[in-house]
Enzyme design. Structure first.
Site, short mmCIF file in Angstrom:
data_model
loop_
_atom_site.label_atom_id
_atom_site.label_comp_id
_atom_site.label_asym_id
_atom_site.label_seq_id
_atom_site.Cartn_x
_atom_site.Cartn_y
_atom_site.Cartn_z
N TYR A 1 0.84 -1.19 0.00
CA TYR A 1 0.00 0.00 0.00
C TYR A 1 0.88 1.25 0.00
O TYR A 1 1.65 1.48 0.94
CB TYR A 1 -0.92 0.04 1.22
CG TYR A 1 -1.91 -1.10 1.32
CD1 TYR A 1 -2.25 -1.88 0.23
CD2 TYR A 1 -2.51 -1.41 2.55
CE1 TYR A 1 -3.16 -2.92 0.34
CE2 TYR A 1 -3.41 -2.45 2.66
CZ TYR A 1 -3.73 -3.21 1.56
OH TYR A 1 -4.62 -4.25 1.68
N GLY B 1 -18.46 -2.53 -0.27
CA GLY B 1 -18.39 -2.52 -1.72
C GLY B 1 -17.54 -1.38 -2.26
O GLY B 1 -17.93 -0.71 -3.21
N ARG B 2 -16.38 -1.18 -1.64
CA ARG B 2 -15.47 -0.08 -2.01
C ARG B 2 -16.19 1.27 -1.97
O ARG B 2 -15.98 2.14 -2.81
CB ARG B 2 -14.83 -0.33 -3.38
CG ARG B 2 -14.01 -1.61 -3.40
CD ARG B 2 -13.19 -1.78 -4.64
NE ARG B 2 -12.50 -3.07 -4.61
CZ ARG B 2 -11.33 -3.29 -4.01
NH1 ARG B 2 -10.72 -2.29 -3.41
NH2 ARG B 2 -10.78 -4.49 -4.02
N GLY B 3 -17.06 1.39 -0.97
CA GLY B 3 -17.79 2.63 -0.75
C GLY B 3 -19.09 2.75 -1.52
O GLY B 3 -19.92 3.62 -1.22
N PHE B 4 -19.31 1.85 -2.48
CA PHE B 4 -20.49 1.99 -3.32
C PHE B 4 -21.78 1.82 -2.53
O PHE B 4 -22.78 2.51 -2.78
CB PHE B 4 -20.45 0.98 -4.46
CG PHE B 4 -21.55 1.17 -5.47
CD1 PHE B 4 -21.45 2.17 -6.42
CD2 PHE B 4 -22.68 0.38 -5.45
CE1 PHE B 4 -22.48 2.37 -7.34
CE2 PHE B 4 -23.71 0.57 -6.36
CZ PHE B 4 -23.59 1.57 -7.31
#
Length: 325
Positions: free
Chosen positions: A55, A203-206
């Site tokens: 990262y 959901g990766r922010g979704f």
């Protein structure tokens, strides 16, 4: 915050994923706020702090190391090795020499003398997993690592790794719109007594409803290259969020909190690690750790967000080939 156990490792019922503080979701813009977010997480009872050597190409481990300095006894520190970026692109390594080198480098960047939970980030295609885990077992014997984990692995690889040294935790993507591990991987983990650490449980922010168009995403955001965020798929997936939003309103919570609470309720061996670099979002996420859901609530949530309704693959092919090996 209540606690849960990943095999024999006790942690807060929700952890904190730190990747987005240094890469993936836009410019690394405010390390001070990121560090303040980690400090606030510890105050709220979040103990599992998750990073990886890849990262920010080491920058995230350095950031986490600065944040936990003077607070080491409050932290269950997790990091990973295995993904390598070269001039030719992204690859995976698992050879013994690399495992030991990576551990030494992570210890230095984190500023600690041991890692609490050390994950194999991806299974290498050209190295027997027994070699990788033999090297990891030696790190445990040397006291440099306390517990071992594996990420995005197949049920077979999990069994082979566990035969060399007990696997404490599996880290894989698990959310209302990513449920692939439920068929084989989760049952395998439960048979072997392995804890489960879902990443991207929102959901990766979704699933928070904050992304309604690719125009909402920074120019360098990795989600722009993910199939589920392509305009045609994104429009279909927004219907899932709207259905969740309606259910959440009935309970007086946000769609994101409802989606995260669904993951929290998947078992006493499940500790999700939603990622954020802002204290405001952290506090919203932490509130989901104690949100009660009835069996009827769970049934309604799953009916509103069936796995079959999700449009698009998780990853582009270039990344997907290293998942589930």
């Amino acid at each position: 915050m209540p606690t849960k156990k990943l095999r024999g490792l006790e942690v807060g019922a929700q952890g904190l994923g730190c990747m987005g503080m240094s890469q993936a979701y836009g410019v690394r813009d405010n390390d001070d706020e990121s560090i303040a977010t980690i400090h606030r997480a510890l105050e709220l009872g979040v103990t599992l702090i998750d990073t990886a050597n890849v990262y920010g190409r080491g920058a995230n481990e350095e950031l986490v190391g600065r944040a936990i300095a003077g607070r080491r006894d409050q932290v269950v520190l997790a990091t990973k090795f295995g993904i390598v970026f070269t001039d030719e692109g992204r690859s995976v390594r698992g050879d013994a020499a690399y495992v030991k080198q990576s551990c030494e480098e992570s210890l230095r960047r984190l500023g600690v003398d041991h890692i609490d939970l050390y994950y194999q980030h991806r299974v290498a295609p050209d190295v027997p997993i027994e070699e990788t885990w033999g090297a990891l077992a030696e790190l445990v014997a040397e006291g440099k690592v306390r517990h071992l984990g594996i990420s995005e692995a197949s049920a077979e690889s999990i069994r082979r790794a566990n035969a060399v040294h007990p696997v404490t935790a599996l880290q894989s993507e698990w959310s209302l719109w990513t449920r692939g591990i439920e068929d084989e991987v989760v049952p395998t983990c439960r048979e072997l007594g392995i804890g489960i650490v879902p990443f991207s449980p929102l959901g990766r922010g979704f699933l928070t409803g904050t992304v309604t168009s690719t125009d909402d995403l920074p120019a360098d955001d990795m989600r722009r290259g993910m199939p589920r965020f392509e305009e045609g798929n994104l429009a279909s997936n927004l219907a899932i969020v709207e259905a969740l939003r309606k259910l959440a309103a009935e309970k007086g919570v946000t769609a994101g909190q409802l989606a995260l609470a669904w993951v929290q309720h998947k078992g006493e061996d499940v500790v999700p690690i939603p990622g954020t670099k802002r204290r405001t979002y952290l506090e919203e996420n932490v509130a989901a750790a104690t949100l009660e859901l009835s069996e009827e609530d769970i049934e309604r949530i799953e009916a509103a967000a069936p796995a079959s309704a999700v449009a698009g693959e998780r990853y582009p092919a270039s990344i997907a080939r290293n998942v589930g090996r």
